[in-house]
Write a protein that holds these residues in place. Sequence first.
Motif, PDB file in Angstrom:
ATOM      1  N   LYS A 211       5.326  15.819  -5.022  1.00 32.48           N
ATOM      2  CA  LYS A 211       4.079  16.317  -4.420  1.00 32.48           C
ATOM      3  C   LYS A 211       4.073  16.049  -2.938  1.00 32.48           C
ATOM      4  O   LYS A 211       4.639  15.187  -2.412  1.00 32.48           O
ATOM      5  CB  LYS A 211       2.868  15.672  -5.066  1.00 32.48           C
TER       6      LYS A 211
ATOM      7  N   GLY B 224       3.197   0.184  -4.350  1.00 32.35           N
ATOM      8  CA  GLY B 224       2.830  -0.372  -5.639  1.00 32.35           C
ATOM      9  C   GLY B 224       2.482  -1.838  -5.567  1.00 32.35           C
ATOM     10  O   GLY B 224       2.433  -2.433  -4.487  1.00 32.35           O
TER      11      GLY B 224
ATOM     12  N   GLY C  18       2.232   2.741  -6.987  1.00 28.12           N
ATOM     13  CA  GLY C  18       1.093   3.242  -6.231  1.00 28.12           C
ATOM     14  C   GLY C  18       1.117   4.761  -6.153  1.00 28.12           C
ATOM     15  O   GLY C  18       2.100   5.421  -6.515  1.00 28.12           O
ATOM     16  N   LYS C  19       0.042   5.334  -5.640  1.00 30.42           N
ATOM     17  CA  LYS C  19      -0.102   6.777  -5.570  1.00 30.42           C
ATOM     18  C   LYS C  19       1.006   7.419  -4.734  1.00 30.42           C
ATOM     19  O   LYS C  19       1.569   8.449  -5.120  1.00 30.42           O
ATOM     20  CB  LYS C  19      -1.464   7.150  -5.001  1.00 30.42           C
ATOM     21  N   GLY C  20       1.353   6.830  -3.599  1.00 34.26           N
ATOM     22  CA  GLY C  20       2.391   7.396  -2.743  1.00 34.26           C
ATOM     23  C   GLY C  20       3.730   7.498  -3.453  1.00 34.26           C
ATOM     24  O   GLY C  20       4.430   8.509  -3.347  1.00 34.26           O
TER      25      GLY C  20
ATOM     26  N   LYS D 152       4.203   7.514  -6.789  1.00 28.77           N
ATOM     27  CA  LYS D 152       4.050   8.475  -7.894  1.00 28.77           C
ATOM     28  C   LYS D 152       4.160   9.902  -7.388  1.00 28.77           C
ATOM     29  O   LYS D 152       4.848  10.732  -7.985  1.00 28.77           O
ATOM     30  CB  LYS D 152       2.710   8.291  -8.604  1.00 28.77           C
ATOM     31  N   ASP D 153       3.493  10.177  -6.261  1.00 26.43           N
ATOM     32  CA  ASP D 153       3.546  11.523  -5.693  1.00 26.43           C
ATOM     33  C   ASP D 153       4.959  11.887  -5.247  1.00 26.43           C
ATOM     34  O   ASP D 153       5.428  13.018  -5.469  1.00 26.43           O
ATOM     35  CB  ASP D 153       2.590  11.646  -4.511  1.00 26.43           C
TER      36      ASP D 153
ATOM     37  N   ASN E  65       7.079  12.694  -8.263  1.00 25.07           N
ATOM     38  CA  ASN E  65       6.672  13.949  -8.880  1.00 25.07           C
ATOM     39  C   ASN E  65       6.792  15.145  -7.944  1.00 25.07           C
ATOM     40  O   ASN E  65       6.362  16.240  -8.296  1.00 25.07           O
ATOM     41  CB  ASN E  65       5.239  13.830  -9.429  1.00 25.07           C
TER      42      ASN E  65
ATOM     43  N   LYS F 226       3.374  -2.019 -10.881  1.00 18.70           N
ATOM     44  CA  LYS F 226       2.534  -0.838 -11.083  1.00 18.70           C
ATOM     45  C   LYS F 226       2.703   0.047  -9.854  1.00 18.70           C
ATOM     46  O   LYS F 226       2.388  -0.357  -8.738  1.00 18.70           O
ATOM     47  CB  LYS F 226       1.071  -1.228 -11.255  1.00 18.70           C
TER      48      LYS F 226
ATOM     49  N   THR G 211       0.824  -1.201   0.000  1.00 20.49           N
ATOM     50  CA  THR G 211       0.000   0.000   0.000  1.00 20.49           C
ATOM     51  C   THR G 211       0.862   1.257   0.000  1.00 20.49           C
ATOM     52  O   THR G 211       1.778   1.396   0.792  1.00 20.49           O
ATOM     53  CB  THR G 211      -0.938   0.002   1.222  1.00 20.49           C
ATOM     54  N   GLY G 212       0.559   2.156  -0.921  1.00 20.50           N
ATOM     55  CA  GLY G 212       1.295   3.405  -1.047  1.00 20.50           C
ATOM     56  C   GLY G 212       2.555   3.289  -1.880  1.00 20.50           C
ATOM     57  O   GLY G 212       3.129   4.284  -2.289  1.00 20.50           O
TER      58      GLY G 212
END
Length: 92
Positions: free
Chosen positions: A92, A48, A82-84, A86-87, A90, A80, A45-46
Amino acid sequence: MNKKELVEKVAEQADLSLAQADRAIKSMTDAVTKELAGGGSVALTGFGVFQVKERAERSGRNPQTGETIKIAAAKQPSFKAGKGLKDAVNGK
């Protein structure tokens, strides 16, 4: 970063010896490998998901002769993000 550098970073951040960090990383990669080989997936989680994707049989070309050849179907490990992750990448 290579494996040695990763082991050193994990040892430093987790307050482990180099040998303990190396065993921890090896255990993690072995567990992921075994799960994927059995057809499963591993979701962190967070971070991938590690999973197996099916590649269909397809045709290709031999670059030396130009001859059309069949490339067999295969299973391919994939990741793949995860959002964490990717952020973080980038900024963020």
